[in-house]
Design a protein around this motif. Structure first.
Motif, PDB file in Angstrom:
ATOM      1  N   SER A 285      50.407  54.285 -39.979  1.00 58.06           N
ATOM      2  CA  SER A 285      49.119  55.218 -39.319  1.00 58.06           C
ATOM      3  C   SER A 285      49.665  56.137 -38.413  1.00 58.06           C
ATOM      4  O   SER A 285      49.013  57.322 -38.369  1.00 58.06           O
ATOM      5  CB  SER A 285      48.229  54.235 -38.771  1.00 58.06           C
ATOM      6  OG  SER A 285      48.841  53.433 -37.534  1.00 58.06           O
ATOM      7  N   SER A 328      45.168  58.679 -48.194  1.00 56.88           N
ATOM      8  CA  SER A 328      44.414  58.527 -47.295  1.00 56.88           C
ATOM      9  C   SER A 328      45.266  57.395 -46.102  1.00 56.88           C
ATOM     10  O   SER A 328      45.706  56.423 -46.703  1.00 56.88           O
ATOM     11  CB  SER A 328      42.987  57.919 -47.457  1.00 56.88           C
ATOM     12  OG  SER A 328      42.422  57.501 -46.153  1.00 56.88           O
ATOM     13  N   GLN A 330      43.279  56.074 -43.671  1.00 56.07           N
ATOM     14  CA  GLN A 330      41.952  55.484 -43.280  1.00 56.07           C
ATOM     15  C   GLN A 330      42.037  54.050 -43.375  1.00 56.07           C
ATOM     16  O   GLN A 330      42.165  53.637 -44.472  1.00 56.07           O
ATOM     17  CB  GLN A 330      40.830  56.176 -43.852  1.00 56.07           C
ATOM     18  CG  GLN A 330      39.547  55.887 -43.073  1.00 56.07           C
ATOM     19  CD  GLN A 330      39.293  56.168 -41.893  1.00 56.07           C
ATOM     20  OE1 GLN A 330      39.656  57.012 -41.370  1.00 56.07           O
ATOM     21  NE2 GLN A 330      38.608  55.348 -40.828  1.00 56.07           N
TER      22      GLN A 330
END
Length: 828
Positions: A285, A328, A330
């Protein structure tokens, strides 16, 4: 001189001296002391399974050992240092002369486990073995004969090799794969790096000196690698240089810490994979991964390198983020965040974030050396735990470079010494080392897909399945205590062994009446190392220094003990294969041949006459410092790995097949998975139902006073290293316990009595007990309570999903005062 004659003579001389001393008119000339014979000096070695094989200098007089010294014959400077034995090797004289020393062949006259035996002659013992073993082979086939795991004596010429060689000449035996120490690591390395051997072929410890950060995951060399040529000394010398920081992750504050570490992170046992996944979440991340390394050298981290037809959702990155969109970052609701991992591991989320950042920062400008301990693979989901920890150096790209490691156990320096050739085993089926009790109970129904039986592909059916033809009917146990003590769930194991309709014959060959020896039908007394001639090399954990030790003896064989070559020669004669077994060679012929081969392999090795006096030949890093997967890192096309893809397989194609086809027992929580995944498991922290009854996680560890169960019968070591269960002061207060109280530790499998040690060096909610104490329960005690404090009275026989290995560090227990201690407290 035999020891019994020495003791008789000593007693007689003592009495005569006492009588003469009381007579003031005694003739002085008649009472003059007889001059002592000169001492003989021989070299031997401590051959237990610690991985070092330390040299021992043996002094004797008239065939009696007078003292033991260790290597101090050369100047001592690191890099050319003495190979000093630890306290265990130095106490070997007590072990040789232990009261429970086996002196002559015996046959069982009471129930198995009772320890009731009578003395028999060697001819009767060998005739019985020939009759029993031959009859079982004739009736059930060679597949019905099994060797339990045996690592109590690492001879090169003598020892277990001779029994395996004999059995191979008789048609073979049911094979086994794996071992109690590294069984799950082998499989993790095989499916990640392409070879089981890469589980113990990590970078040399010398590469720590090129690192900036050393992350030790359960690794504890100061207590298990104590040899003067071992990893503890190497680690200490390099750590004192101040070159690198050290972070230790362990439920216990071990002797490898004690101020030597920069940070200690206590973690709940069996949850290391959750910690790894939280670090992975932070690295992904925060975009701190080495994407180029992962794309070039690995399969299955993300959509870039998955095999054709495998969706992104099956990738490691998708699993960590819990999303299905490759573009992504997320996270989904089940992302492996530090907050998620903190609840499982007991390590605060902020600490996990800081650890991930420290690893990433170091990798950007320096080197990270990741060292995973074998202890992590002895849990219920150990295969996935090891594979999850492998992800740390992979995501950082810290592999194949100076100062890095794959996570595997470090490679030790080595010199070659030949071993007795065992030949090949004609039986082409094998089971996991750990499932032998199942094979005694119901071996004929053990299969490939359900129980991990291995056999040639041409014997499998259309579904890829097959099974054994028979259960185990005969067991040979040479210098091994896994027949009862080191196997799991000792109470259940005892029940299995006591059914003589299943296992019909058990042969134990050993030096002492161990707990396992009490279950033998025939017991044979072996010689000890100090009564043997052999040429042995360093063990598998000798660190940066390689050694060769020329063993010789002036003290034996003692009593009626015989070495394994002579015993197996006599058995071979009875079975009609003597010529094939001996090849016409005497013991000395074999030993001279092996020495010549060793000299050819190690050109600096002196002539044997010199080595008999010198004892030890040593070299520091004779092959140079090893960097794991260095060639692969430099050129992956020229040096592909032995995986289906030729790359490091994060997504392991063979495991995807096993995940879809293997049949696991109903209710087994641990799974086979294509990618590394943390898995909640039975008897673990997340087994809330069991933890309501047994709230403490109990893990085992190696103590300085034993090597597994070897040396347990030495009183000096029992005094020097206390056998006690460690418990945190908070947990002790809840139970009204104080240090040295006698406590009972129990679960559904059994109960032990042992002393308790209250210490902040173990995290709350966790208890720890040194493994290897000798079992004193069951038939031997006339009841179920084990007063010997054997950890395996409490451990489970449920095999792990992939390796069918031992999860013996995964246990839930309760601890309370022993009945007699509780009564004493009430009286006070």
């Amino acid at each position: 001189m035999q020891r019994r004659y020495f003791l008789k003579m000593s007693a007689s001389l003592t009495g005569a001296a006492a009588l003469s001393g009381c007579n003031p008119f005694a003739d002085k000339a008649s009472t003059a002391a007889t001059p002592l014979a000169p001492e003989s000096v021989n070299w031997s070695a401590c051959l237990v399974n610690c991985g070092s094989n330390c040299p021992l200098k043996v002094f004797s007089r008239d065939g009696i050992i007078t003292r033991i010294e260790t290597d101090h014959s050369f100047e001592d400077g690191y890099g050319n240092h003495q190979v000093r034995a630890c306290l265990r090797g130095r106490s070997v004289r007590q072990r040789v002369y232990a009261p429970d020393r086996l002196k002559y062949p015996m046959k069982r006259v009471g129930p198995r486990g009772s320890g009731q035996y009578e003395r028999i002659s060697w001819d009767e013992a060998l005739d019985t073995i020939h009759q029993k073993l031959g009859g079982i082979i004739e009736q059930h086939g060679n597949e019905s004969v099994f060797f339990t795991y045996n690592s109590g004596a690492y001879y090169h010429f003598g020892g277990k090799q001779n029994y395996y060689r004999l059995m191979n000449l008789l048609g073979g035996y049911l094979g086994s794969y794996g071992d109690y120490s590294w069984g799950q690591m082998y499989q993790a390395a095989k499916y990640t790096y392409g070879s089981e051997a890469l589980a113990y072929a990590g970078s040399a410890m010398a590469e720590m000196s090129n690192a900036d950060l050393v992350l030790m995951l359960g690794y504890n060399p100061s207590e298990i690698r104590m040899s003067g040529s071992g990893e503890a000394y190497d680690f200490l010398m390099m750590q004192q240089s101040g070159r690198f920081k050290t972070i230790i992750v362990d439920p216990r504050y071990t002797d490898s810490a004690l101020g030597k570490e920069d940070q200690w992170l206590p973690i709940r046992p069996g949850t290391d994979a959750a910690m790894a996944e939280a670090i992975a979440f932070e690295l992904i991340s925060q975009n701190r991964i080495d994407q180029t390394f992962l794309d070039t050298y690995c399969q299955g981290f993300d959509e870039r390198t998955l095999p054709d037809g495998v969706p992104y959702a099956a990738s490691y990155k998708s699993h960590i983020l819990d999303n299905t969109d490759p573009a992504s970052l997320q996270p989904g609701p089940n992302a492996k965040t530090p907050e998620w991992a903190a609840k499982i591991t007991g390590i605060p989320a902020d600490t996990l974030r800081q650890l991930a950042k420290q690893l990433a920062d170091t990798a950007e400008s320096g080197r990270v050396y990741v060292q995973i301990a074998a202890s992590l693979n002895r849990h219920a989901a150990g295969e996935n735990t090891i594979r999850a920890m492998y992800m740390l150096p992979l995501m950082l790209g810290q592999l194949g470079l100076p100062g890095t490691n794959t996570g595997a156990l470090p490679s030790g320096a080595s010199m070659h010494a030949p071993r007795m050739p065992m030949g090949s085993n004609p039986v082409d089926k094998s089971i996991s080392f750990f499932t032998w009790t199942q094979a005694v109970e119901d071996g004929a129904n053990m299969t490939v897909l359900r129980d991990g039986v291995k056999m040639p592909e041409d014997q499998l059916d259309a579904n890829g399945d097959g099974k054994l033809n028979t259960g185990i009917k005969a067991i040979i146990n040479y210098a091994g205590n896994a027949l009862i003590n080191q196997h799991a769930d000792t109470n259940r194991t005892e029940q299995i062994l006591q059914d003589e309709s299943k296992c019909e014959f058990i042969l134990v060959v050993d030096n002492w009446m161990t707990p396992s020896a009490r279950y033998a039908d025939i017991v044979l007394p072996d010689v000890t190392w100090l009564e043997s001639e052999d040429l042995i090399s360093q063990g598998y954990a000798a660190g940066n220094t390689a050694t060769v030790v020329q063993m010789s003896s002036s003290v034996g064989p003692m009593f009626e003990c015989r070495n394994s070559y002579d015993v197996c020669t006599e058995l071979a004669k009875r079975f009609g294969v003597e010529d094939a077994f001996t090849e016409g060679k005497t013991t000395q012929d074999w030993l001279d041949q092996f020495y010549a081969e060793a000299q050819a392999a190690n050109p600096g090795l002196p002539d044997k006459e010199v080595m008999l006096k010198q004892g030890v030949y040593r070299q520091y890093l004779p092959q140079g410092s090893h960097i794991a997967l260095e060639d692969f890192r430099k050129d992956p096309q020229a040096h592909p790995l032995d995986t289906p893809s030729g790359k490091i397989e994060i997504y392991a194609t063979p495991l995807a097949y096993k995940e879809a086809h293997w049949q696991l027992p109903d209710g087994q929580q641990e799974r086979v998975t294509a990618i590394p995944k943390y898995s909640p498991h039975r008897d673990g922290y997340e087994d809330v139902e069991t933890r309501q009854r047994y709230p403490l996680q109990l893990t085992g560890y190696h103590t300085k006073g034993r090597v597994h169960s070897s040396y347990h019968n030495v009183p000096w070591l029992r005094e020097a290293v206390q056998d006690a269960v460690w418990i945190n002061p908070m947990d002790a207060a809840e139970r009204g316990l104080k240090t040295d109280d006698k406590v009972r530790v129990w679960n559904d499998r059994g109960e032990i009595e042992v002393a308790v040690k209250v210490t902040p060096r173990i995290m709350p909610g966790v208890a720890a007990l040194g493994q290897g104490a000798w079992f004193k329960g069951g038939q031997f005690q006339g009841g179920k309570v084990d007063t010997g404090g054997c950890l395996n009275t409490l451990t489970s026989q449920q095999p792990t999903p992939l390796s069918k290995g031992n999860g013996q560090h995964t246990n839930l227990v309760e601890i309370g005062k022993a009945p007699q201690q509780a009564e004493k407290s009430t009286e006070e």
